[in-house]
Design a protein around this motif. Structure first.
Motif, PDB file in Angstrom:
ATOM      1  N   LEU A   8       0.866  -1.179   0.000  1.00  0.00           N
ATOM      2  CA  LEU A   8       0.000   0.000   0.000  1.00  0.00           C
ATOM      3  C   LEU A   8       0.901   1.226   0.000  1.00  0.00           C
ATOM      4  N   VAL A   9       0.875   1.966  -1.110  1.00  0.00           N
ATOM      5  CA  VAL A   9       1.727   3.141  -1.276  1.00  0.00           C
ATOM      6  C   VAL A   9       0.911   4.394  -0.978  1.00  0.00           C
ATOM      7  N   LEU A  10       1.371   5.161   0.002  1.00  0.00           N
ATOM      8  CA  LEU A  10       0.666   6.347   0.483  1.00  0.00           C
ATOM      9  C   LEU A  10       1.370   7.589  -0.039  1.00  0.00           C
ATOM     10  N   ILE A  11       0.747   8.253  -0.994  1.00  0.00           N
ATOM     11  CA  ILE A  11       1.369   9.375  -1.685  1.00  0.00           C
ATOM     12  C   ILE A  11       1.016  10.702  -1.016  1.00  0.00           C
ATOM     13  N   GLY A 110      12.886  10.973  -2.021  1.00  0.00           N
ATOM     14  CA  GLY A 110      13.407  11.393  -3.319  1.00  0.00           C
ATOM     15  C   GLY A 110      12.359  11.821  -4.326  1.00  0.00           C
ATOM     16  N   LYS A 111      11.068  11.770  -3.949  1.00  0.00           N
ATOM     17  CA  LYS A 111      10.027  12.172  -4.912  1.00  0.00           C
ATOM     18  C   LYS A 111      10.110  13.680  -5.144  1.00  0.00           C
ATOM     19  N   ARG A 112      10.244  14.044  -6.408  1.00  0.00           N
ATOM     20  CA  ARG A 112      10.361  15.455  -6.776  1.00  0.00           C
ATOM     21  C   ARG A 112       9.387  15.851  -7.884  1.00  0.00           C
ATOM     22  N   GLY A 113       8.576  14.896  -8.341  1.00  0.00           N
ATOM     23  CA  GLY A 113       7.644  15.194  -9.421  1.00  0.00           C
ATOM     24  C   GLY A 113       6.377  14.391  -9.268  1.00  0.00           C
ATOM     25  N   LEU A 114       5.689  14.138 -10.389  1.00  0.00           N
ATOM     26  CA  LEU A 114       4.356  13.570 -10.354  1.00  0.00           C
ATOM     27  C   LEU A 114       4.327  12.051 -10.327  1.00  0.00           C
ATOM     28  N   ASP A 115       5.359  11.424 -10.850  1.00  0.00           N
ATOM     29  CA  ASP A 115       5.428   9.963 -10.923  1.00  0.00           C
ATOM     30  C   ASP A 115       6.259   9.459  -9.748  1.00  0.00           C
ATOM     31  N   PHE A 139      -2.683  11.854  -2.755  1.00  0.00           N
ATOM     32  CA  PHE A 139      -2.930  13.145  -3.408  1.00  0.00           C
ATOM     33  C   PHE A 139      -1.977  13.315  -4.596  1.00  0.00           C
ATOM     34  N   LEU A 140      -2.376  14.054  -5.556  1.00  0.00           N
ATOM     35  CA  LEU A 140      -3.726  14.386  -5.982  1.00  0.00           C
ATOM     36  C   LEU A 140      -4.197  13.264  -6.899  1.00  0.00           C
ATOM     37  N   THR A 141      -5.467  12.956  -6.853  1.00  0.00           N
ATOM     38  CA  THR A 141      -5.989  11.814  -7.594  1.00  0.00           C
ATOM     39  C   THR A 141      -5.604  11.849  -9.065  1.00  0.00           C
ATOM     40  N   ASN A 142      -5.763  13.023  -9.682  1.00  0.00           N
ATOM     41  CA  ASN A 142      -5.544  13.167 -11.126  1.00  0.00           C
ATOM     42  C   ASN A 142      -4.146  13.669 -11.455  1.00  0.00           C
ATOM     43  N   CYS A 143      -3.245  13.582 -10.486  1.00  0.00           N
ATOM     44  CA  CYS A 143      -1.890  14.095 -10.704  1.00  0.00           C
ATOM     45  C   CYS A 143      -0.874  13.041 -10.270  1.00  0.00           C
ATOM     46  N   CYS A 144      -0.435  13.076  -9.012  1.00  0.00           N
ATOM     47  CA  CYS A 144       0.594  12.130  -8.571  1.00  0.00           C
ATOM     48  C   CYS A 144       0.071  10.704  -8.418  1.00  0.00           C
ATOM     49  N   VAL A 145      -1.185  10.550  -7.994  1.00  0.00           N
ATOM     50  CA  VAL A 145      -1.755   9.201  -7.943  1.00  0.00           C
ATOM     51  C   VAL A 145      -1.811   8.632  -9.356  1.00  0.00           C
ATOM     52  N   GLU A 146      -2.374   9.389 -10.267  1.00  0.00           N
ATOM     53  CA  GLU A 146      -2.481   8.913 -11.648  1.00  0.00           C
ATOM     54  C   GLU A 146      -1.107   8.666 -12.264  1.00  0.00           C
ATOM     55  N   THR A 166      -8.357   8.766  -1.914  1.00  0.00           N
ATOM     56  CA  THR A 166      -7.666   9.764  -2.731  1.00  0.00           C
ATOM     57  C   THR A 166      -8.474  11.052  -2.727  1.00  0.00           C
ATOM     58  N   ALA A 167      -7.824  12.154  -3.083  1.00  0.00           N
ATOM     59  CA  ALA A 167      -8.530  13.436  -3.178  1.00  0.00           C
ATOM     60  C   ALA A 167      -7.788  14.355  -4.126  1.00  0.00           C
ATOM     61  N   THR A 168      -8.551  15.292  -4.701  1.00  0.00           N
ATOM     62  CA  THR A 168      -7.978  16.322  -5.555  1.00  0.00           C
ATOM     63  C   THR A 168      -8.767  17.614  -5.353  1.00  0.00           C
TER      64      THR A 168
END
Length: 201
Positions: A8-11, A110-115, A139-146, A166-168
């Motif tokens: 389970l990855v929690l972003i 090390g996360k610095r972007g959307l992926d 977060f965000l559903t349509n950004c980093c989650v996606e 998730t939420a956006t």
């Protein structure tokens, strides 16, 4: 779903999103509250962890002045820099107290972007732990989650997005992601259905 092959990855469950006073909290709070996503996630983490699921925390943070980011006049990362969000060492970048942390959890930095895969060791951590099922919340559903879900799908994982964890920024964005985009790269499940699948004989 075998819990021992599941992560389970929690972003970005960080104060700048989750907590009053956070840079983006006012922007996401309505969608958060509508699904009760923070409570859903807390419940999911506790129950999944007890069943043997690997819990991975995946925050984002930047140095003073945001040297990691390209100077751009558009997009979500411009908003992060303009709002001074997720600044390393700040309260806003700290992990929310609403989600429990245990010694057996993994923190992937090390996360610095959307992926979530792009600038981190996430793929290595998953493979080292024998993970086949990649379950994503945050977060965000349509950004980093996606973005993370897309990469996970292409890397061959069995990907699940927990839509009520998730939420956006708007209901419209949340609905579009849940209904149209995320199903192209993942199974979209409510947290209750995921927990049921984990404990199924």
């Amino acid at each position: 779903m075998n819990p021992n092959a599941t992560a389970l990855v929690l972003i970005e469950f960080q104060n700048d999103f989750t907590t009053a006073g956070g840079v983006f909290h006012d922007a996401v709070k309505d969608v958060m509250h509508q699904s009760d996503m923070l409570a859903n996630t807390a419940t999911t983490v506790q129950q999944a962890r007890a069943l043997g699921v690997k819990i991975i925390h995946l925050p984002i943070q930047f140095a003073e002045g945001y040297p990691e980011l390209t100077k751009r006049d558009y997009g979500i990362l411009k908003g992060v820099a303009d709002g001074a969000a997720f600044l390393s060492g700040s309260w806003g970048a700290e992990m929310t107290e609403a989600i429990s942390h245990e010694p057996g959890d993994i923190l992937v930095e090390g996360k610095r972007g959307l992926d979530g895969f792009a600038t981190t060791g996430l793929d290595l951590v998953l493979r080292n732990n024998g993970i086949q099922n990649l379950v994503v919340a945050g977060f965000l559903t349509n950004c980093c989650v996606e973005g993370t879900v897309r990469s996970g799908y292409e890397k061959g994982y069995n990907v699940v997005t927990l839509t009520d964890c998730t939420a956006t920024f708007t209901d419209e964005q949340q609905h579009a992601a849940e209904s149209f985009t995320l199903p192209m790269f993942s199974q979209t499940l409510q947290h209750t259905a995921f927990l049921k699948a984990l404990s199924a004989p």
